[in-house]
Scaffold this active site. Structure first.
Site, short mmCIF file in Angstrom:
data_model
loop_
_atom_site.label_atom_id
_atom_site.label_comp_id
_atom_site.label_asym_id
_atom_site.label_seq_id
_atom_site.Cartn_x
_atom_site.Cartn_y
_atom_site.Cartn_z
N HIS A 165 -56.93 48.62 -52.58
CA HIS A 165 -58.22 48.73 -51.91
C HIS A 165 -58.36 47.53 -50.99
O HIS A 165 -58.32 46.38 -51.43
CB HIS A 165 -59.35 48.76 -52.94
N ALA A 166 -58.58 47.79 -49.69
CA ALA A 166 -58.59 46.71 -48.70
C ALA A 166 -59.85 45.86 -48.76
O ALA A 166 -59.85 44.74 -48.24
CB ALA A 166 -58.42 47.29 -47.30
N ASP A 167 -60.90 46.37 -49.38
CA ASP A 167 -62.16 45.62 -49.42
C ASP A 167 -62.82 45.79 -50.78
O ASP A 167 -63.94 46.28 -50.88
CB ASP A 167 -63.09 46.10 -48.29
N LEU A 168 -62.13 45.34 -51.81
CA LEU A 168 -62.65 45.49 -53.17
C LEU A 168 -63.78 44.48 -53.39
O LEU A 168 -63.55 43.28 -53.45
CB LEU A 168 -61.53 45.27 -54.19
N ASN A 172 -68.75 48.15 -53.59
CA ASN A 172 -67.88 49.33 -53.56
C ASN A 172 -67.49 49.83 -54.96
O ASN A 172 -66.67 50.73 -55.09
CB ASN A 172 -66.62 49.04 -52.76
#
Length: 239
Positions: A165-168, A172
Site C-alpha cells: 500500500h503506497a499510502d498506509l 485509510n
C-alpha cells in the site's frame, strides 16, 4: 474479471454486476446532486462524493496529483496506454484483492478519458458500511485490544499476500459497523514478492501517520503501548 467499454476518447471499466446500468454520468458528482442522491462527502486533498443508487452506496473519487507537480498539472497524467494508467492499475488491483478474499471495498467502475498524450481518471468503489477510520475512533476514544488485534490481523493478511500500500495511514484503515477492518485507497499500490524490507517500511509509514495525527489533533487517545501491542501481534502473524 471485469467489463471494458471503449467510447471515443473514454474507456470505462466496470464490475460485472453493474455493466448493464453504468453510464458516464455516474462519474459526475453534479449528476448525482441533481437527483438528490448525494449522501455525504469526505474532504481531503480532493473531495470523495458518496451517492446512493438503489442498493448501492458508492464513493466517487477523481484522480488528482499531489505535491508541487499537482499545483501545475492538477489532474493531468501522461498517457502511454490504458494498462499503464493509475486508474486501470488501481481498479484491477482491487479486483484481484477481492478475489484473494482481502477486506477492500468492492470496485464498481472506473473511467479513463484521454486527450492526446494526457489522461484524466475517476473511480467508484462501494462504501464500507458504517465506516469509521482509525483516526475517527481515536479522536473520541482509545482502541480496545480486540480492535488493535483486528488491525494487526488485517495488515498481516495483506502483507502475507504481498500487497504493498503506497499510502498506509490511519485514514485509510476503516472499521465497518460489524467491527471488520478494511483498507482503502490503493492508488499506486501493487502486489509484489513478500519481503521484510518493504513490509517494514510500510509499517514505519503507518507509525509516522499515528505520530502526525497526534501532533495535529488536540485530543487523540493513542499511546506507545498501543502501538507496541499492534506491532507485536502483526509480526507474530507474518509468514
Amino acid at each position: 474479471m471485469f467489463e471494458t467499454q471503449h467510447l471515443q476518447n473514454t474507456t470505462l471499466l466496470c464490475h460485472p454486476a453493474y455493466k448493464d446500468e453504468l453510464t458516464q454520468q455516474w462519474f459526475d458528482a453534479n449528476y448525482w446532486q441533481q437527483q438528490d442522491k448525494i449522501v455525504g462527502a469526505k474532504k481531503g486533498r480532493a473531495t470523495a462524493w458518496f451517492f446512493k443508487h438503489q442498493q448501492l452506496t458508492g464513493v466517487l473519487r477523481h484522480y488528482w496529483r499531489g505535491g508541487l507537480v499537482g499545483k501545475l498539472l492538477s489532474d493531468q497524467y501522461l498517457y502511454v496506454g490504458l494498462k499503464q494508467t493509475r486508474v486501470y492499475k488501481e481498479f484491477t488491483l482491487m479486483m484481484r484483492l477481492l478475489e484473494l478474499g482481502l477486506n477492500v471495498p468492492t470496485p464498481i467502475a472506473a473511467k479513463v478519458t484521454t486527450h492526446g498524450l494526457i489522461y484524466r481518471g475517476d473511480i467508484i468503489t462501494e462504501a464500507v458500511t458504517g465506516a469509521k477510520s482509525v483516526l475517527d475512533i481515536l479522536i473520541t476514544r482509545p482502541l480496545n485490544q480486540s480492535e488493535l488485534k483486528a488491525i494487526a490481523v488485517t495488515l498481516s493478511e495483506f502483507h502475507n499476500h504481498g500487497v504493498y500500500h503506497a499510502d498506509l495511514n490511519i485514514n485509510n484503515i476503516l472499521f465497518d459497523d460489524t467491527g471488520k477492518v478494511f483498507i482503502i485507497d490503493f492508488d499506486r499500490g501493487e502486489i509484489k514478492e513478500p519481503h521484510a524490507s518493504w513490509q517494514t517500511e510500510n509499517i514505519k509509514r503507518l507509525a509516522r501517520s499515528f505520530a502526525k495525527e497526534q501532533g495535529r489533533n488536540e485530543v487523540m487517545h493513542w499511546q506507545q503501548s498501543d502501538w507496541q501491542s499492534l506491532v507485536c501481534d502483526y509480526q507474530a502473524l507474518l509468514n
